[in-house]
Design a protein around this motif. Structure first.
Motif, PDB file in Angstrom:
ATOM      1  N   LEU A   2      32.483  48.939  36.414  1.00 61.24           N
ATOM      2  CA  LEU A   2      32.763  49.652  37.714  1.00 61.24           C
ATOM      3  C   LEU A   2      33.830  50.399  37.585  1.00 61.24           C
ATOM      4  CD1 LEU A   2      31.836  49.016  40.482  1.00 61.24           C
ATOM      5  CD2 LEU A   2      33.855  47.531  41.031  1.00 61.24           C
ATOM      6  N   VAL A   3      33.680  51.777  37.836  1.00 62.64           N
ATOM      7  CA  VAL A   3      34.428  52.894  37.610  1.00 62.64           C
ATOM      8  C   VAL A   3      35.254  52.932  39.007  1.00 62.64           C
ATOM      9  CG1 VAL A   3      34.530  55.384  37.234  1.00 62.64           C
ATOM     10  CG2 VAL A   3      32.799  54.021  36.053  1.00 62.64           C
ATOM     11  N   CYS A   4      34.622  53.124  40.195  1.00 62.22           N
ATOM     12  CA  CYS A   4      35.300  53.274  41.321  1.00 62.22           C
ATOM     13  C   CYS A   4      35.168  51.890  42.251  1.00 62.22           C
ATOM     14  CB  CYS A   4      34.661  54.473  41.789  1.00 62.22           C
ATOM     15  SG  CYS A   4      35.610  54.879  43.429  1.00 62.22           S
ATOM     16  N   ILE A   5      36.108  51.283  42.480  1.00 61.18           N
ATOM     17  CA  ILE A   5      35.994  50.021  43.314  1.00 61.18           C
ATOM     18  C   ILE A   5      36.005  50.575  44.735  1.00 61.18           C
ATOM     19  CG2 ILE A   5      37.266  48.183  44.298  1.00 61.18           C
ATOM     20  CD1 ILE A   5      38.617  47.974  41.558  1.00 61.18           C
ATOM     21  N   GLU A  11      29.782  52.853  35.802  1.00 57.33           N
ATOM     22  CA  GLU A  11      29.983  53.680  34.767  1.00 57.33           C
ATOM     23  C   GLU A  11      28.476  54.635  34.394  1.00 57.33           C
ATOM     24  OE1 GLU A  11      31.069  54.130  29.832  1.00 57.33           O
ATOM     25  OE2 GLU A  11      31.396  52.086  31.013  1.00 57.33           O
ATOM     26  N   ASN A  12      27.355  53.763  34.612  1.00 57.56           N
ATOM     27  CA  ASN A  12      25.849  54.522  34.255  1.00 57.56           C
ATOM     28  C   ASN A  12      25.886  55.455  35.452  1.00 57.56           C
ATOM     29  OD1 ASN A  12      25.233  52.578  36.405  1.00 57.56           O
ATOM     30  ND2 ASN A  12      23.450  52.183  35.349  1.00 57.56           N
ATOM     31  N   GLN A  13      26.179  55.352  36.615  1.00 54.85           N
ATOM     32  CA  GLN A  13      25.773  56.262  37.517  1.00 54.85           C
ATOM     33  C   GLN A  13      26.839  57.549  37.319  1.00 54.85           C
ATOM     34  OE1 GLN A  13      27.184  53.336  40.609  1.00 54.85           O
ATOM     35  NE2 GLN A  13      25.271  54.341  41.976  1.00 54.85           N
ATOM     36  N   ARG A  15      27.780  58.713  34.558  1.00 59.74           N
ATOM     37  CA  ARG A  15      27.309  59.332  33.213  1.00 59.74           C
ATOM     38  C   ARG A  15      26.022  60.131  33.799  1.00 59.74           C
ATOM     39  NH1 ARG A  15      29.440  58.180  28.356  1.00 59.74           N
ATOM     40  NH2 ARG A  15      30.984  56.220  28.338  1.00 59.74           N
ATOM     41  N   GLN A  16      25.168  59.545  34.495  1.00 58.56           N
ATOM     42  CA  GLN A  16      23.819  60.147  34.860  1.00 58.56           C
ATOM     43  C   GLN A  16      24.430  61.433  35.598  1.00 58.56           C
ATOM     44  OE1 GLN A  16      20.731  59.895  34.148  1.00 58.56           O
ATOM     45  NE2 GLN A  16      20.327  61.644  35.087  1.00 58.56           N
ATOM     46  N   ALA A  17      25.398  61.306  36.562  1.00 59.63           N
ATOM     47  CA  ALA A  17      25.696  62.556  37.363  1.00 59.63           C
ATOM     48  C   ALA A  17      26.338  63.675  36.226  1.00 59.63           C
ATOM     49  CB  ALA A  17      26.921  62.319  38.330  1.00 59.63           C
ATOM     50  N   ALA A  18      26.955  63.244  35.440  1.00 62.96           N
ATOM     51  CA  ALA A  18      27.489  64.036  34.111  1.00 62.96           C
ATOM     52  C   ALA A  18      26.405  64.819  33.339  1.00 62.96           C
ATOM     53  CB  ALA A  18      28.432  63.704  33.108  1.00 62.96           C
ATOM     54  N   ALA A  25      35.096  65.108  38.007  1.00 66.98           N
ATOM     55  CA  ALA A  25      34.798  64.052  38.805  1.00 66.98           C
ATOM     56  C   ALA A  25      34.437  64.271  40.222  1.00 66.98           C
ATOM     57  CB  ALA A  25      36.213  63.277  38.818  1.00 66.98           C
ATOM     58  N   CYS A  26      35.009  65.143  40.718  1.00 68.68           N
ATOM     59  CA  CYS A  26      34.700  65.325  42.048  1.00 68.68           C
ATOM     60  C   CYS A  26      33.288  65.743  42.613  1.00 68.68           C
ATOM     61  CB  CYS A  26      35.626  66.737  42.851  1.00 68.68           C
ATOM     62  SG  CYS A  26      37.329  66.079  43.157  1.00 68.68           S
ATOM     63  N   ARG A  27      32.543  66.619  41.474  1.00 72.73           N
ATOM     64  CA  ARG A  27      31.292  66.860  41.397  1.00 72.73           C
ATOM     65  C   ARG A  27      30.405  66.033  41.146  1.00 72.73           C
ATOM     66  NH1 ARG A  27      32.024  72.689  38.626  1.00 72.73           N
ATOM     67  NH2 ARG A  27      32.832  73.970  40.484  1.00 72.73           N
ATOM     68  N   ALA A  28      30.803  65.187  40.392  1.00 72.82           N
ATOM     69  CA  ALA A  28      30.117  63.812  40.302  1.00 72.82           C
ATOM     70  C   ALA A  28      30.174  62.730  41.272  1.00 72.82           C
ATOM     71  CB  ALA A  28      30.449  62.939  39.025  1.00 72.82           C
ATOM     72  N   TYR A  29      31.089  62.682  41.823  1.00 72.15           N
ATOM     73  CA  TYR A  29      31.138  61.879  42.985  1.00 72.15           C
ATOM     74  C   TYR A  29      30.338  62.364  44.412  1.00 72.15           C
ATOM     75  CZ  TYR A  29      34.811  59.098  41.020  1.00 72.15           C
ATOM     76  OH  TYR A  29      35.557  58.059  40.371  1.00 72.15           O
ATOM     77  N   ARG A  30      30.382  63.719  44.537  1.00 71.60           N
ATOM     78  CA  ARG A  30      29.743  64.576  45.426  1.00 71.60           C
ATOM     79  C   ARG A  30      28.238  64.285  45.304  1.00 71.60           C
ATOM     80  NH1 ARG A  30      31.818  69.928  44.919  1.00 71.60           N
ATOM     81  NH2 ARG A  30      34.004  69.187  45.140  1.00 71.60           N
ATOM     82  N   ALA A  31      27.415  64.318  43.912  1.00 71.50           N
ATOM     83  CA  ALA A  31      26.301  64.377  43.471  1.00 71.50           C
ATOM     84  C   ALA A  31      25.849  62.879  43.851  1.00 71.50           C
ATOM     85  CB  ALA A  31      26.060  64.465  41.850  1.00 71.50           C
ATOM     86  N   LEU A  32      26.712  61.881  43.851  1.00 79.80           N
ATOM     87  CA  LEU A  32      26.537  60.544  44.142  1.00 79.80           C
ATOM     88  C   LEU A  32      26.813  60.165  45.539  1.00 79.80           C
ATOM     89  CD1 LEU A  32      28.215  59.091  40.988  1.00 79.80           C
ATOM     90  CD2 LEU A  32      25.772  59.179  41.230  1.00 79.80           C
ATOM     91  N   GLY A  33      27.088  61.098  46.511  1.00 77.11           N
ATOM     92  CA  GLY A  33      27.014  61.069  47.846  1.00 77.11           C
ATOM     93  C   GLY A  33      28.074  60.531  48.050  1.00 77.11           C
ATOM     94  N   CYS A  34      29.507  60.459  47.705  1.00 77.53           N
ATOM     95  CA  CYS A  34      30.546  59.983  48.053  1.00 77.53           C
ATOM     96  C   CYS A  34      31.700  60.840  47.430  1.00 77.53           C
ATOM     97  CB  CYS A  34      30.993  58.556  47.605  1.00 77.53           C
ATOM     98  SG  CYS A  34      30.895  58.330  45.617  1.00 77.53           S
TER      99      CYS A  34
END
Length: 56
Positions: A2-5, A11-13, A15-18, A25-34
């Motif tokens: 778990l990266v973000c509680i 972590e794999n999510q 990595r996939q966004a990257a 990090a902000c772009r990865a989170y946005r890509a994951l909808g959060c």
């Protein structure tokens, strides 16, 4: 792992966004909808993204 509680991101999510082009990090989170909430996970997310970019 778990990266973000706050957002239950694994972590794999991150990595996939990257791999899909998220270079911060902000772009990865946005890509994951959060977004980062408390911010404690951002340094770890950056490490993951940097390792994926280095491996590419």
């Amino acid at each position: 792992m778990l990266v973000c509680i706050c957002n239950a991101l694994r972590e794999n999510q991150v990595r996939q966004a990257a791999r899909s082009g998220a270079d911060t990090a902000c772009r990865a989170y946005r890509a994951l909808g959060c977004e980062a909430k408390c911010g404690q996970c951002v340094p770890f997310a950056r490490e993951i993204i940097n390792s994926e970019r280095a491996a590419a």
